[in-house]
Design a protein around this motif. Structure first.
Motif, mmCIF file in Angstrom:
data_model
loop_
_atom_site.group_PDB
_atom_site.id
_atom_site.type_symbol
_atom_site.label_atom_id
_atom_site.label_comp_id
_atom_site.label_asym_id
_atom_site.label_seq_id
_atom_site.Cartn_x
_atom_site.Cartn_y
_atom_site.Cartn_z
ATOM 1 N N ASP A 136 38.334 58.778 46.368
ATOM 2 C CA ASP A 136 37.452 59.252 45.303
ATOM 3 C C ASP A 136 37.901 60.579 44.704
ATOM 4 O O ASP A 136 37.515 60.906 43.574
ATOM 5 C CB ASP A 136 36.016 59.407 45.829
ATOM 6 N N ARG A 139 41.214 59.334 42.600
ATOM 7 C CA ARG A 139 41.184 57.926 42.175
ATOM 8 C C ARG A 139 42.495 57.202 42.507
ATOM 9 O O ARG A 139 42.898 56.268 41.818
ATOM 10 C CB ARG A 139 40.892 57.768 40.677
ATOM 11 N N GLN A 205 26.384 51.279 40.204
ATOM 12 C CA GLN A 205 26.773 52.572 39.645
ATOM 13 C C GLN A 205 26.905 53.638 40.727
ATOM 14 O O GLN A 205 27.540 54.670 40.505
ATOM 15 C CB GLN A 205 25.766 53.026 38.578
ATOM 16 N N ALA A 208 30.634 54.010 41.536
ATOM 17 C CA ALA A 208 31.219 53.934 40.202
ATOM 18 C C ALA A 208 32.731 54.132 40.203
ATOM 19 O O ALA A 208 33.419 53.576 39.341
ATOM 20 C CB ALA A 208 30.571 54.979 39.299
ATOM 21 N N TYR A 209 33.275 54.884 41.143
ATOM 22 C CA TYR A 209 34.713 55.159 41.122
ATOM 23 C C TYR A 209 35.523 53.874 41.297
ATOM 24 O O TYR A 209 36.428 53.576 40.520
ATOM 25 C CB TYR A 209 35.075 56.158 42.225
ATOM 26 N N GLU A 211 34.342 50.829 40.996
ATOM 27 C CA GLU A 211 33.965 49.869 39.951
ATOM 28 C C GLU A 211 34.804 50.113 38.695
ATOM 29 O O GLU A 211 35.231 49.164 38.029
ATOM 30 C CB GLU A 211 32.474 49.992 39.630
ATOM 31 N N ARG A 212 35.024 51.376 38.369
ATOM 32 C CA ARG A 212 35.887 51.701 37.219
ATOM 33 C C ARG A 212 37.322 51.278 37.494
ATOM 34 O O ARG A 212 38.020 50.798 36.595
ATOM 35 C CB ARG A 212 35.809 53.203 36.946
ATOM 36 N N TYR A 213 37.775 51.426 38.723
ATOM 37 C CA TYR A 213 39.121 50.985 39.083
ATOM 38 C C TYR A 213 39.230 49.466 38.971
ATOM 39 O O TYR A 213 40.253 48.940 38.513
ATOM 40 C CB TYR A 213 39.445 51.455 40.508
ATOM 41 N N ASN A 214 38.178 48.759 39.382
ATOM 42 C CA ASN A 214 38.190 47.299 39.276
ATOM 43 C C ASN A 214 38.339 46.855 37.825
ATOM 44 O O ASN A 214 39.046 45.880 37.514
ATOM 45 C CB ASN A 214 36.899 46.715 39.868
ATOM 46 N N ARG A 215 37.697 47.572 36.927
ATOM 47 C CA ARG A 215 37.800 47.227 35.509
ATOM 48 C C ARG A 215 39.229 47.417 35.023
ATOM 49 O O ARG A 215 39.754 46.605 34.254
ATOM 50 C CB ARG A 215 36.843 48.097 34.707
ATOM 51 N N THR A 216 39.858 48.489 35.453
ATOM 52 C CA THR A 216 41.254 48.725 35.051
ATOM 53 C C THR A 216 42.155 47.626 35.574
ATOM 54 O O THR A 216 43.033 47.123 34.864
ATOM 55 C CB THR A 216 41.734 50.082 35.585
ATOM 56 N N TYR A 219 41.514 44.237 33.474
ATOM 57 C CA TYR A 219 41.894 44.150 32.073
ATOM 58 C C TYR A 219 43.286 44.712 31.763
ATOM 59 O O TYR A 219 43.854 44.370 30.732
ATOM 60 C CB TYR A 219 40.868 44.891 31.205
#
Length: 220
Positions: A136, A139, A205, A208-209, A211-216, A219
């Motif tokens: 965290d 990241r 949320q 969130a750290y 979860e944001r990595y999962n999005r990267t 996509y």
């Protein structure tokens, strides 16, 4: 008031009309009930019964454009109101949302790690999973394990492999998945002296750290 003054015998009709500023025609006017009013009321009652979600606007447009009646909209609306056919608008219930706690930001590496699973599907229809682990603080992606099945034993093995070269963290944040709340992972964390932090159910949320990595990962 003019009629009351005349009935009391205190003034004539002409004097009462002059006193109250009305014409004698207005004084003698008597509203006559029209048979059309009953017809309009009958149409409105049948329309609102068959179409419960129709308001006055749709009812009037139906009578005017579909049925071909040329009734004045003020007249139709007056009867509509007298019949108390107005749609009751339910007031919106405002949900009181608790202010979320701010996400803690570590001050150095290995203070807190976050882990989570991702799911996807192969071309042949088989599902596979990705185990993601990040620090965290910066990241940094520490591990990504991919397989058709990733039980708690695989999670423990991936964590041990990272600890060998990275060192152990103070705490690890995750959701409430079966792999993360299993007795094997709990015993492993107690043995290593690592605190497991589980987020509240239904509140990703709080993690969130990762979860944001999962999005990267998904996509990009």
């Amino acid at each position: 008031m003019a009629q009351q003054a005349v009935r009391s015998g205190k003034a004539s009709i002409k004097l009462a009309c002059l006193s109250f500023g009305i014409s004698t025609t207005c004084y003698h006017y008597k509203p006559r009930l029209s048979s059309e009013n009953a017809e309009i009321a009958d149409h409105l009652i049948r329309l609102t019964h068959n179409q419960r979600n129709w308001g006055f606007g749709l009812c009037f447009l139906y009578l005017r454009n579909v049925k071909g009646y040329r009734w004045n909209h003020k007249r139709v609306y007056r009867i509509y109101r007298e019949l108390e056919l107005n749609l009751r608008i339910k007031p919106r219930k405002r949900i009181v949302r608790e202010k979320p706690e701010p996400l803690a930001v570590p001050e150095a590496i290995n203070q807190c790690w976050s882990m989570d699973f991702m799911h996807d599907q192969l071309a042949d229809g088989r599902s596979f999973r990705l185990f993601n682990l990040i620090d965290d603080f910066n990241r940094e992606a520490l591990a990504m394990d991919i397989d058709l099945s990733l039980p708690a034993e695989r999670v423990v093995r991936a964590l041990d492999q990272v600890i060998e070269w990275r060192g152990k963290p103070r705490s690890i944040r995750s959701d409430n998945g079966p792999e993360y709340i299993s007795s094997k992972l709990v015993l492993w964390a107690e043995k290593r002296g690592i605190r497991l932090e589980h987020i509240q159910p239904g509140k990703p949320q709080q993690n969130a750290y990762v979860e944001r990595y999962n999005r990267t990962v998904r996509y990009d």
